[in-house]
Structure formats: structure tokens, C-alpha cells
Design an enzyme around this catalytic site. Sequence first.
Site, PDB file in Angstrom:
ATOM      1  N   GLU A 122      -9.947 -11.061   2.157  1.00 49.47           N
ATOM      2  CA  GLU A 122      -9.362 -11.677   3.614  1.00 49.47           C
ATOM      3  C   GLU A 122     -10.502 -11.597   4.492  1.00 49.47           C
ATOM      4  O   GLU A 122     -10.065 -11.995   5.654  1.00 49.47           O
ATOM      5  CB  GLU A 122      -7.610 -11.446   3.843  1.00 49.47           C
ATOM      6  CG  GLU A 122      -7.504 -11.990   4.900  1.00 49.47           C
ATOM      7  CD  GLU A 122      -6.926 -13.736   5.339  1.00 49.47           C
ATOM      8  OE1 GLU A 122      -7.018 -14.295   3.683  1.00 49.47           O
ATOM      9  OE2 GLU A 122      -6.740 -14.260   6.281  1.00 49.47           O
TER      10      GLU A 122
ATOM     11  N   SER B 162      -9.356  -6.222   0.754  1.00 54.64           N
ATOM     12  CA  SER B 162      -9.485  -7.154   0.422  1.00 54.64           C
ATOM     13  C   SER B 162     -10.522  -8.501   0.987  1.00 54.64           C
ATOM     14  O   SER B 162     -10.960  -7.881   2.084  1.00 54.64           O
ATOM     15  CB  SER B 162      -8.132  -7.463   1.649  1.00 54.64           C
ATOM     16  OG  SER B 162      -8.035  -9.183   1.182  1.00 54.64           O
TER      17      SER B 162
ATOM     18  N   TYR C 145      -3.870  -8.954   9.746  1.00 54.53           N
ATOM     19  CA  TYR C 145      -3.654  -8.783   8.439  1.00 54.53           C
ATOM     20  C   TYR C 145      -5.219  -8.484   8.324  1.00 54.53           C
ATOM     21  O   TYR C 145      -5.338  -7.064   7.863  1.00 54.53           O
ATOM     22  CB  TYR C 145      -3.265  -9.994   7.608  1.00 54.53           C
ATOM     23  CG  TYR C 145      -3.803  -9.420   6.211  1.00 54.53           C
ATOM     24  CD1 TYR C 145      -2.780  -8.142   5.025  1.00 54.53           C
ATOM     25  CD2 TYR C 145      -4.778  -9.406   5.056  1.00 54.53           C
ATOM     26  CE1 TYR C 145      -3.252  -7.708   3.838  1.00 54.53           C
ATOM     27  CE2 TYR C 145      -4.565  -9.314   4.057  1.00 54.53           C
ATOM     28  CZ  TYR C 145      -3.919  -7.995   3.355  1.00 54.53           C
ATOM     29  OH  TYR C 145      -4.315  -7.841   1.996  1.00 54.53           O
TER      30      TYR C 145
HETATM   31  P1  NAP Z   1       2.385  -6.512  -2.019  1.00 56.49           P
HETATM   32  O1  NAP Z   1       2.866  -7.253  -3.462  1.00 56.49           O
HETATM   33  O2  NAP Z   1       2.991  -6.750  -1.254  1.00 56.49           O
HETATM   34  O3  NAP Z   1       2.965  -5.166  -2.475  1.00 56.49           O
HETATM   35  C1  NAP Z   1       3.030  -4.389  -0.990  1.00 56.49           C
HETATM   36  C2  NAP Z   1       3.704  -2.682  -1.427  1.00 56.49           C
HETATM   37  O4  NAP Z   1       3.515  -2.027  -0.365  1.00 56.49           O
HETATM   38  C3  NAP Z   1       5.060  -3.181  -1.654  1.00 56.49           C
HETATM   39  O5  NAP Z   1       5.286  -2.072  -2.490  1.00 56.49           O
HETATM   40  C4  NAP Z   1       5.671  -2.796  -0.718  1.00 56.49           C
HETATM   41  O6  NAP Z   1       6.897  -2.432  -0.519  1.00 56.49           O
HETATM   42  C5  NAP Z   1       4.641  -2.262  -0.043  1.00 56.49           C
HETATM   43  N1  NAP Z   1       5.241  -1.252   1.494  1.00 56.49           N
HETATM   44  C6  NAP Z   1       5.171  -2.327   2.747  1.00 56.49           C
HETATM   45  N2  NAP Z   1       5.528  -1.880   3.194  1.00 56.49           N
HETATM   46  C7  NAP Z   1       5.526  -0.265   3.368  1.00 56.49           C
HETATM   47  C8  NAP Z   1       5.296   0.738   4.490  1.00 56.49           C
HETATM   48  N3  NAP Z   1       5.781   0.485   5.332  1.00 56.49           N
HETATM   49  N4  NAP Z   1       5.000   1.636   3.744  1.00 56.49           N
HETATM   50  C9  NAP Z   1       5.288   2.083   2.355  1.00 56.49           C
HETATM   51  N5  NAP Z   1       4.740   0.917   1.254  1.00 56.49           N
HETATM   52  C10 NAP Z   1       5.092   0.092   2.065  1.00 56.49           C
HETATM   53  O7  NAP Z   1       1.345  -6.568  -2.118  1.00 56.49           O
HETATM   54  P2  NAP Z   1       0.090  -6.950  -3.427  1.00 56.49           P
HETATM   55  O8  NAP Z   1      -0.062  -8.045  -3.616  1.00 56.49           O
HETATM   56  O9  NAP Z   1       1.129  -5.478  -4.829  1.00 56.49           O
HETATM   57  O10 NAP Z   1      -1.217  -6.139  -3.821  1.00 56.49           O
HETATM   58  C11 NAP Z   1      -1.404  -4.558  -3.265  1.00 56.49           C
HETATM   59  C12 NAP Z   1      -2.225  -4.573  -1.891  1.00 56.49           C
HETATM   60  O11 NAP Z   1      -3.626  -4.813  -2.601  1.00 56.49           O
HETATM   61  C13 NAP Z   1      -1.771  -4.346  -0.721  1.00 56.49           C
HETATM   62  O12 NAP Z   1      -2.115  -3.635   0.253  1.00 56.49           O
HETATM   63  C14 NAP Z   1      -2.774  -5.856  -0.967  1.00 56.49           C
HETATM   64  O13 NAP Z   1      -3.009  -5.867   1.033  1.00 56.49           O
HETATM   65  C15 NAP Z   1      -3.991  -5.607  -1.204  1.00 56.49           C
HETATM   66  N6  NAP Z   1      -4.719  -7.372  -1.176  1.00 56.49           N
HETATM   67  C16 NAP Z   1      -3.763  -7.621  -2.331  1.00 56.49           C
HETATM   68  C17 NAP Z   1      -4.267  -8.853  -3.288  1.00 56.49           C
HETATM   69  C18 NAP Z   1      -3.809  -9.573  -3.876  1.00 56.49           C
HETATM   70  O14 NAP Z   1      -4.439 -11.072  -3.396  1.00 56.49           O
HETATM   71  N7  NAP Z   1      -2.468  -9.592  -4.046  1.00 56.49           N
HETATM   72  C19 NAP Z   1      -6.193  -9.146  -2.833  1.00 56.49           C
HETATM   73  C20 NAP Z   1      -6.550  -7.902  -1.837  1.00 56.49           C
HETATM   74  C21 NAP Z   1      -5.880  -7.129  -1.228  1.00 56.49           C
HETATM   75  P3  NAP Z   1       8.124  -3.114  -0.704  1.00 56.49           P
HETATM   76  O15 NAP Z   1       8.597  -3.743  -1.918  1.00 56.49           O
HETATM   77  O16 NAP Z   1       9.623  -2.007  -0.283  1.00 56.49           O
HETATM   78  O17 NAP Z   1       8.135  -3.892  -0.407  1.00 56.49           O
HETATM   79  O1  G4F Z   2      -1.165 -17.156  -0.908  1.00 53.77           O
HETATM   80  P1  G4F Z   2      -1.305 -16.826   0.325  1.00 53.77           P
HETATM   81  O2  G4F Z   2      -0.063 -16.977   1.599  1.00 53.77           O
HETATM   82  O3  G4F Z   2      -2.625 -15.717   0.544  1.00 53.77           O
HETATM   83  P2  G4F Z   2      -3.744 -15.122   1.425  1.00 53.77           P
HETATM   84  O4  G4F Z   2      -4.026 -15.440   2.764  1.00 53.77           O
HETATM   85  O5  G4F Z   2      -4.754 -15.948   0.577  1.00 53.77           O
HETATM   86  O6  G4F Z   2      -3.845 -13.912   1.241  1.00 53.77           O
HETATM   87  C1  G4F Z   2      -3.465 -12.800  -0.124  1.00 53.77           C
HETATM   88  O7  G4F Z   2      -4.673 -12.804  -0.737  1.00 53.77           O
HETATM   89  C2  G4F Z   2      -5.788 -11.917   0.230  1.00 53.77           C
HETATM   90  C3  G4F Z   2      -6.597 -11.645  -0.468  1.00 53.77           C
HETATM   91  O8  G4F Z   2      -7.693 -12.215   0.072  1.00 53.77           O
HETATM   92  C4  G4F Z   2      -4.593 -10.453   0.474  1.00 53.77           C
HETATM   93  F1  G4F Z   2      -5.130  -9.621   0.595  1.00 53.77           F
HETATM   94  C5  G4F Z   2      -3.429 -10.662   0.882  1.00 53.77           C
HETATM   95  O9  G4F Z   2      -2.691  -9.669   0.857  1.00 53.77           O
HETATM   96  C6  G4F Z   2      -2.237 -11.877  -0.328  1.00 53.77           C
HETATM   97  O10 G4F Z   2      -2.404 -11.299  -1.027  1.00 53.77           O
HETATM   98  O11 G4F Z   2      -2.028 -17.934   0.984  1.00 53.77           O
HETATM   99  C7  G4F Z   2      -3.892 -19.151  -0.146  1.00 53.77           C
HETATM  100  C8  G4F Z   2      -3.896 -20.165   0.513  1.00 53.77           C
HETATM  101  C9  G4F Z   2      -3.816 -19.945   2.310  1.00 53.77           C
HETATM  102  O12 G4F Z   2      -4.974 -20.437   3.032  1.00 53.77           O
HETATM  103  C10 G4F Z   2      -2.852 -21.169   3.474  1.00 53.77           C
HETATM  104  O13 G4F Z   2      -3.006 -20.830   4.128  1.00 53.77           O
HETATM  105  O14 G4F Z   2      -2.644 -21.172   0.537  1.00 53.77           O
HETATM  106  C11 G4F Z   2      -2.725 -22.099   2.197  1.00 53.77           C
HETATM  107  N1  G4F Z   2      -0.688 -22.191   1.963  1.00 53.77           N
HETATM  108  C12 G4F Z   2      -0.802 -23.777   1.810  1.00 53.77           C
HETATM  109  N2  G4F Z   2       0.321 -23.922   2.034  1.00 53.77           N
HETATM  110  C13 G4F Z   2       0.049 -21.254   1.440  1.00 53.77           C
HETATM  111  C14 G4F Z   2       1.074 -22.240   2.577  1.00 53.77           C
HETATM  112  N3  G4F Z   2      -0.151 -20.374   1.637  1.00 53.77           N
HETATM  113  C15 G4F Z   2       1.552 -19.626   1.265  1.00 53.77           C
HETATM  114  N4  G4F Z   2       2.141 -18.433   1.839  1.00 53.77           N
HETATM  115  N5  G4F Z   2       2.717 -20.153   1.411  1.00 53.77           N
HETATM  116  C16 G4F Z   2       2.052 -21.892   2.147  1.00 53.77           C
HETATM  117  O15 G4F Z   2       2.997 -22.728   1.914  1.00 53.77           O
END
Ligand code: NAP
Ligand code: G4F
Length: 344
Positions: free
Chosen positions: A132, A130, A153
Site C-alpha cells: 500500500e 506494505s 494507513y
Molecule cells: P489483521 O488480520 O488486521 O491483524 C492485525 C492484528 O493487529 C490483530 O492481531 C489486532 O488485534 C492487532 N492490533 C490492532 N491494533 C492493535 C493495538 N493497538 N495493539 C496491539 N495489537 C493491535 O492484519 P493481517 O492481515 O494479519 O496483517 C498483519 C500485518 O501485516 C499488519 O501490520 C498489516 O498492516 C500488514 N500487512 C498486511 C497485508 C495483507 O495483505 N494481509 C499486506 C501487507 C502488510 P485484534 O485481533 O485485537 O484486533
Molecule cells: O481488500 P482491501 O480492503 O485491501 P487493501 O486496501 O488493498 O489493503 C490490504 O492490503 C494492503 C497491502 O497492499 C495491506 F497493507 C492492508 O493492511 C490490507 O491488508 O481492498 C482491496 C481493493 C481496494 O482497491 C478497494 O477499494 O478492493 C477495493 N474494494 C472494492 N469494494 C473494496 C470493496 N474493499 C473493501 N474492503 N470493501 C469493499 O466493499
Amino acid sequence: MKKAFLTGITGQDGSYLTEFLLAKGYEVHGLIRRASTFNTDRIDHLYRDFHDPNARLFLHYGDLNVSGQLMDLLASIRPDEIYHLGAQSHVRVSFDMPEYTADVTGLGTLRMIEAIRKTGISTRFYQASSSEMFGAAPPPQNEKTVFQPRSPYAAAKVFSYHIVQNYRDAYGLYLTNGILFNHESPRRGETFVTRKITRAAAQIKLGLKETLYLGNLDAKRDWGFAGDFVEAMWLMLQQDRPDDFVIATGETHSVREFTQKVFSKLDLDYEKHVKVDPRYFRPTEVDVLLGDASKAKNILGWEPKVSFDQLIDMMIDSDLEIARKEKTLTDAGFSGVGGERLAQ
Ligand code: NAP
Ligand code: G4F
């Protein structure tokens, strides 16, 4: 027929990747957690009864914090490709549940690659690293940028990133890190900021809600479309040798800008409806993420297709549709729009 095994299949990325792999002719196996209610909404449209001889999507119970079962699953399925997407993926929640996050998001990766090593299967592995992990590192960030994690995280993801590299070097396994910047969609979890905003703005537009509470409006993110990003995951595993790639759009926008755009597309003034609640602040914040994905462009030939504005339109359209259904039910006296449950 190639076989893929996905952890996190019920999540946002898992659902888009499953669609993508099924369309490419793969047989897809996914790990799901047992829950008291069904949590397969995002993949229900892809599922065929497993009695159907043409079924190509299969689900298996398991959990990333139980290693023996992961090993048994890999030994029996013997997938050609593994996409490890499962994680406790919410940054704010990782401050509330640091130990659990380290276990699932960090050690969960180690359990997966140990299962590959111990079963001796020949497979290719994708690790969902990520942006992050870059944390406080100044933008633009690329594969050479030194990580400065700012949350439990991020620290767990940095562990996973390094253990993947170590197992690649130590045991010659095909393990790849995709360092993905934020990617969103209509299927994004409702507590991530983009979806929280489009969901609430649509409800406000239809008179179902008056106020949206947010945290830090000044944070900046490089937001792309999840559907584009899962293609990059697949491309990474089609390369002759494993490597690490940044995937990003190369544009950054603030949370304030995102909010203002969404509200103005709905002819609403965000300043009248958005209130800042410090409960949504993080103990340490990542101020600016802006990715440089030139390596992915040169080697994988990958570029994003959906623009920032198109992404916002797609999310608004979908959330307006949901809000219309909610309004019908509310008007008929069946339900109301609930309030905030936890600060996320
Ligand atoms: P998400 O919507 O939060 O999905 C997370 C998945 O992990 C869900 O299927 C969840 O199952 C499963 N999970 C959580 N805890 C588990 C456990 N203990 N055992 C087995 N499965 C578990 O995340 P996403 O946005 O699709 O992201 C996919 C991956 O990419 C994650 O690893 C995230 O950290 C990483 N990532 C995401 C972003 C982004 O912007 N979306 C960016 C960089 C990296 P449930 O449905 O049962 O909760
Ligand atoms: O949408 P966010 O919660 O995403 P964040 O923290 O960037 O993390 C996501 O992206 C990562 C990749 O860089 C992934 F690895 C991670 O799994 C996840 O998918 O927050 C984005 C920004 C932050 O700076 C947060 O402080 O939005 C700001 N924010 C402001 N108000 C908020 C809020 N975030 C959330 N969730 N809720 C708020 O009310």
C-alpha cells in the site's frame, strides 16, 4: 529452543506465523489486547493450557500505544526474533480514524524498536511493511520504487518503514522490512474485499442473502496466500544481515475479475447479485498493485506455492462450510445472517 515474540498474533498473519513457528520448534509469545469478548479464534486451535508443561504458546496483554509495557515484556521474554504484525490494518477505516491509525500503525513501530534499543536485548525484528506504501507509483513495484502513499494507513506504514531503516543505520540493530503485497486466506478479516466476496457468495448460494454491496470493482491487486507469505517473513530473519524485501506473486487481477470468478465457481451470475455502493469508495484509491519479488527469489529462495485459483477455491470451500452451519441455525430459528454494520 528459539523464542519468538509476535504483535498481531490474533490477526490473519499472526495465526499462520504462529503455526509455522511452533512447527519449527519455537516457543511463541504473543501480544493481545484485552477485549470484552475473546478475540483469539484464529489461534485457539494452537493453544494449550499454560499449566501444561509442554505448552509453547504464551499470550500477554498489552497494546501498541503503551510503550512502558512493551519494554517490560521484551525485557522479561528476551525473544530471539520479533515479528511486528500488529496494526490498524484496514485502509478504508484509516480514513475514518486517521489519528488512531498513525498512532498504532506508525508510532506503534517506533515504540517497539525503542523498546529493543532501551532494553538492549539482542534480537531480530521484522516490520510488516506494505505494498500500500507504493500507492500511485506505476507497476510493477519493487524495492527501488519510490513510495507515493494514498491513505493515512499507507502514510503510517511509510513512517514505520523509514524509522526502521533509520534505527538500523543509527544503532546497528537487526531490523528488516518485509514489503508484502496483499495476501488472503480463509482466515482473512471479513471486511477485506476477497473475504467479503467469498463469504457473501457462499451465503447467496445457500439462500441466506441476496445482494453483495461493493465499492471500486476496477482496482487491481497482486493477491497471494497468507500461508506462503509468512514463510517469507521467517526467511528474512534467518539472513546474516538485515535488509528489505518485496514479497508478491507477480500477477494482478481486478476486484471485478475476482468477484466474477468466485460467483461463477458457485454457478452464480455476479451481475445479478453485486451492487456498487459509493460508500465503499475511498477518498483516494490505489489503482494497480503488481509486485516484482525477484530479490526475494534470488536471496531468500522464496516463491509462492498457492495459485490465484487455488486460493479462491480454498476460500470458497471454507466459507461454504461456515454458510452451511449458518443455514442449519437459521432453519432451526436460532439466528439470521446480519446486515452490513459499517462501510468497510
Ligand atoms: P489483521 O488480520 O488486521 O491483524 C492485525 C492484528 O493487529 C490483530 O492481531 C489486532 O488485534 C492487532 N492490533 C490492532 N491494533 C492493535 C493495538 N493497538 N495493539 C496491539 N495489537 C493491535 O492484519 P493481517 O492481515 O494479519 O496483517 C498483519 C500485518 O501485516 C499488519 O501490520 C498489516 O498492516 C500488514 N500487512 C498486511 C497485508 C495483507 O495483505 N494481509 C499486506 C501487507 C502488510 P485484534 O485481533 O485485537 O484486533
Ligand atoms: O481488500 P482491501 O480492503 O485491501 P487493501 O486496501 O488493498 O489493503 C490490504 O492490503 C494492503 C497491502 O497492499 C495491506 F497493507 C492492508 O493492511 C490490507 O491488508 O481492498 C482491496 C481493493 C481496494 O482497491 C478497494 O477499494 O478492493 C477495493 N474494494 C472494492 N469494494 C473494496 C470493496 N474493499 C473493501 N474492503 N470493501 C469493499 O466493499
